[in-house]
Design a protein around this motif. Structure first.
Motif, short mmCIF file in Angstrom:
data_model
loop_
_atom_site.label_atom_id
_atom_site.label_comp_id
_atom_site.label_asym_id
_atom_site.label_seq_id
_atom_site.Cartn_x
_atom_site.Cartn_y
_atom_site.Cartn_z
N ARG A 34 0.84 -1.19 0.00
CA ARG A 34 0.00 0.00 0.00
C ARG A 34 0.87 1.24 0.00
NH1 ARG A 34 -2.27 2.89 4.76
NH2 ARG A 34 -0.43 4.04 4.09
N THR A 88 0.51 7.49 -4.41
CA THR A 88 -0.94 7.30 -4.40
C THR A 88 -1.38 5.85 -4.52
OG1 THR A 88 -1.12 9.47 -5.44
CG2 THR A 88 -3.10 8.11 -5.40
N ASN A 89 -0.74 5.07 -5.35
CA ASN A 89 -1.16 3.69 -5.58
C ASN A 89 0.06 2.85 -5.90
OD1 ASN A 89 -2.85 1.48 -5.88
ND2 ASN A 89 -4.00 2.29 -7.61
N HIS A 106 -4.83 5.48 -11.04
CA HIS A 106 -5.84 4.42 -11.03
C HIS A 106 -5.98 3.75 -12.41
CE1 HIS A 106 -7.28 4.84 -6.96
NE2 HIS A 106 -7.23 6.14 -7.10
N HIS A 109 -13.32 8.02 -7.08
CA HIS A 109 -13.18 6.58 -7.25
C HIS A 109 -14.47 5.91 -7.72
CE1 HIS A 109 -10.24 7.56 -3.87
NE2 HIS A 109 -9.51 7.38 -4.96
N PHE A 155 -13.01 4.77 -0.69
CA PHE A 155 -12.16 3.61 -1.02
C PHE A 155 -12.98 2.40 -1.46
CE2 PHE A 155 -9.43 5.83 2.25
CZ PHE A 155 -8.61 6.43 1.30
N ARG A 179 -13.92 -0.85 -3.49
CA ARG A 179 -13.22 -1.90 -4.23
C ARG A 179 -14.18 -3.04 -4.51
NH1 ARG A 179 -7.46 -1.09 -4.35
NH2 ARG A 179 -7.55 -2.84 -5.81
N GLU A 228 -7.91 1.51 3.19
CA GLU A 228 -8.57 0.77 2.12
C GLU A 228 -8.30 -0.73 2.25
OE1 GLU A 228 -8.57 1.51 -2.57
OE2 GLU A 228 -6.67 0.69 -1.81
N VAL A 245 -8.71 -4.52 0.14
CA VAL A 245 -8.85 -5.09 -1.19
C VAL A 245 -9.32 -6.53 -1.08
CG1 VAL A 245 -7.05 -3.61 -2.10
CG2 VAL A 245 -6.45 -5.91 -1.34
N PHE A 248 -3.32 5.94 0.99
CA PHE A 248 -4.25 5.89 -0.12
C PHE A 248 -4.53 4.46 -0.56
CE2 PHE A 248 -2.35 10.29 -0.93
CZ PHE A 248 -3.32 10.91 -0.18
N HIS A 249 -3.86 3.99 -1.60
CA HIS A 249 -4.29 2.77 -2.27
C HIS A 249 -3.18 1.73 -2.34
CE1 HIS A 249 -7.81 5.04 -3.47
NE2 HIS A 249 -7.00 5.98 -3.89
N ASN A 285 -2.60 -2.87 -3.35
CA ASN A 285 -3.12 -4.06 -4.01
C ASN A 285 -2.44 -5.31 -3.48
OD1 ASN A 285 -5.07 -3.45 -6.37
ND2 ASN A 285 -3.51 -1.85 -6.54
#
Length: 449
Positions: A44, A110-111, A154, A265, A325, A327, A380, A382, A437-438, A440
């Motif tokens: 993250r 950010t991601n 994104h 988002h 957030f 998903r 967030e 996932v 933030f984001h 995966n």
């Protein structure tokens, strides 16, 4: 905890404040049981200003990655590292970054995604920064010199083709460019998209055949450059949603007017059986009147646009709880789907997180939620499918949770089909993970780690 001045903005306080140490620790303590099918990395990203300069907005802090490696029912390690960008190097060298913007100068905050065997840290005003599975920075990545615009934070990976769909936006021409990279990571298509003015275009969506753009009334304003985020709400700009064929070679967007709003988002989009296009988003009624604020984020709600085959648009708020957030199951991106997940945002005063997670069934309209202990703030989460052929929503929700009671963080794992039962595992970390933030889940086979 980093000391902050009185009356500091929310992003300088509590778990929004940065951490000072880069830490590596193996053999993490687990409460509960880590599902053995989880084999990979949870990464993250988020802002962690090296210089503790809180005069600029939270969105522009230096990028720091936080990662946990899970395998064989164990938590092998935790590590956090700054993304070693040119901007960070300038700060460490005592330099002032030049005003001229270069696509390789990035905060990369950010991601973080994986595609075509690469891990990419993202921010929307620069090209990606590649990092190794150890979180070591490899360097700026511009698709072998073919990417000449920024890259959204994104991108969307199509589950049918493996293509990476993304865009770049800028205050200069071309303002918006739509890009597609194939499954092997080769940039195969770039299409310039005309919009009315430089707008803050954070995210977008795809369906099986279309890309979905949002041209919304948060527009560039150079008088706000000192905030680091030179954008503000504009009542006279209007709002519209655009659809373009994914294979288009030129600007052929069909635009549809919607009520003024802002969206960071989308949750998902798809083409319904009746020929309409459905777009589910987290929608703000307005955003940043007068420019970026320091007291928190406005409330946002789950919302649906339906664009019928004749181009008529209907709009519907799907829930009265404030969330962010969103998903879903990554195997259903761009396809008719049933389940989505989000964090409530009305319990901390920041508009960024709370202790409550929500599962939405967008088909039946039902939902369920789970609230963690007082003093918990979620980031967030996932969804990690239980297997490649598992039913939609069958799998694990994974994300970081902070506890103010002991000033520490855990990687939390929940059964996505039974969130009301609470965590199945908590992996306790050697230091807190600031709100970010984001991120995966990156399966081990995706990167060969």
């Amino acid at each position: 905890m980093v000391e902050t001045p009185a009356a500091a903005p929310f992003y300088a306080q509590g778990n929004f404040a940065p951490v000072d140490l880069e830490v590596f620790q193996e053999h993490l303590r687990v409460e509960g049981s880590v599902p053995p099918e989880l084999d990979g990395l949870y990464l993250r990203n988020g802002p962690n200003p090296l210089d503790h300069d809180f005069t600029r907005h939270w969105f522009v802090g230096d990028g720091m990655l936080h990662g946990v490696d899970l395998s064989g029912g164990a938590a092998r390690w935790y590590r956090n590292r700054y993304v070693q960008t040119d901007r960070l190097a300038d700060k460490r060298g005592g330099k002032v970054a030049p005003d001229a913007h270069r696509l390789g100068r990035s905060e990369a905050n950010t991601n973080v995604i994986a595609h075509a065997g690469r891990i990419l840290a993202l921010v929307e005003d620069a090209v990606p920064t590649e990092v190794a599975p150890t979180l070591r920075t490899v360097g700026a990545y511009d698709f072998n010199g073919r990417l000449a615009t920024p890259c959204t934070a994104h991108p969307v990976i199509c589950p049918l083709t493996g293509e990476l769909h993304f865009f770049g936006y800028s205050a200069r021409e071309p303002v918006v460019t739509y890009h597609v990279a194939d499954q092997a990571g080769e940039l195969i298509r770039s299409v310039e998209i005309a919009v009315g003015a430089p707008t803050m275009m954070h995210g977008f969506a795809i369906t099986a055949r279309k890309a979905v753009f949002m041209d919304l009334p948060v527009v560039a304003d150079d008088s706000l450059l000192t905030t680091g985020i030179p954008f503000r709400w504009a009542d006279d700009y209007g709002a519209r949603v655009g659809l373009i064929d994914r294979g288009a070679l030129e600007d052929s967007v069909r635009w549809f007017e919607v009520d003024p709003c802002y969206v960071f988002h989308p949750l998902n989009a798809y083409e319904d059986h009746d020929g309409s296009t459905v777009v589910d988003v987290v929608r703000y009624d307005d955003f940043w009147r007068g420019g970026p604020g320091t007291k928190g984020i406005e409330p946002a709600y789950l919302h649906r646009w339906r664009i019928d085959a004749d181009g008529q648009v209907s709009e519907e708020r799907r829930d009265d709880r404030t969330i962010e957030f969103p998903r879903g199951d990554p195997r259903y991106i761009g396809l008719p789907y049933r389940f989505g997940y989000a964090i409530r945002t009305d319990e901390t005063g920041s508009g960024i997180g709370s202790r409550t997670m929500i599962t939405y069934d967008v088909v039946s309209g039902r939902s369920s939620e789970f609230s963690f202990e007082e003093g918990t703030i979620l980031s967030e989460f996932v969804l990690v499918p239980a297997s490649a052929d598992a039913a939609e929503g069958e799998g694990w929700l994974v994300g970081y949770a902070y506890s103010s009671r002991n000033d520490t963080s855990a990687l939390v794992i929940m059964d996505a089909e039974r969130i009301e039962k609470g965590p199945v595992a908590r992996v306790w970390l050697p230091q807190r993970v600031p709100q970010g933030f984001h991120g995966n889940w990156i399966p081990r086979q995706a990167i060969g780690a």
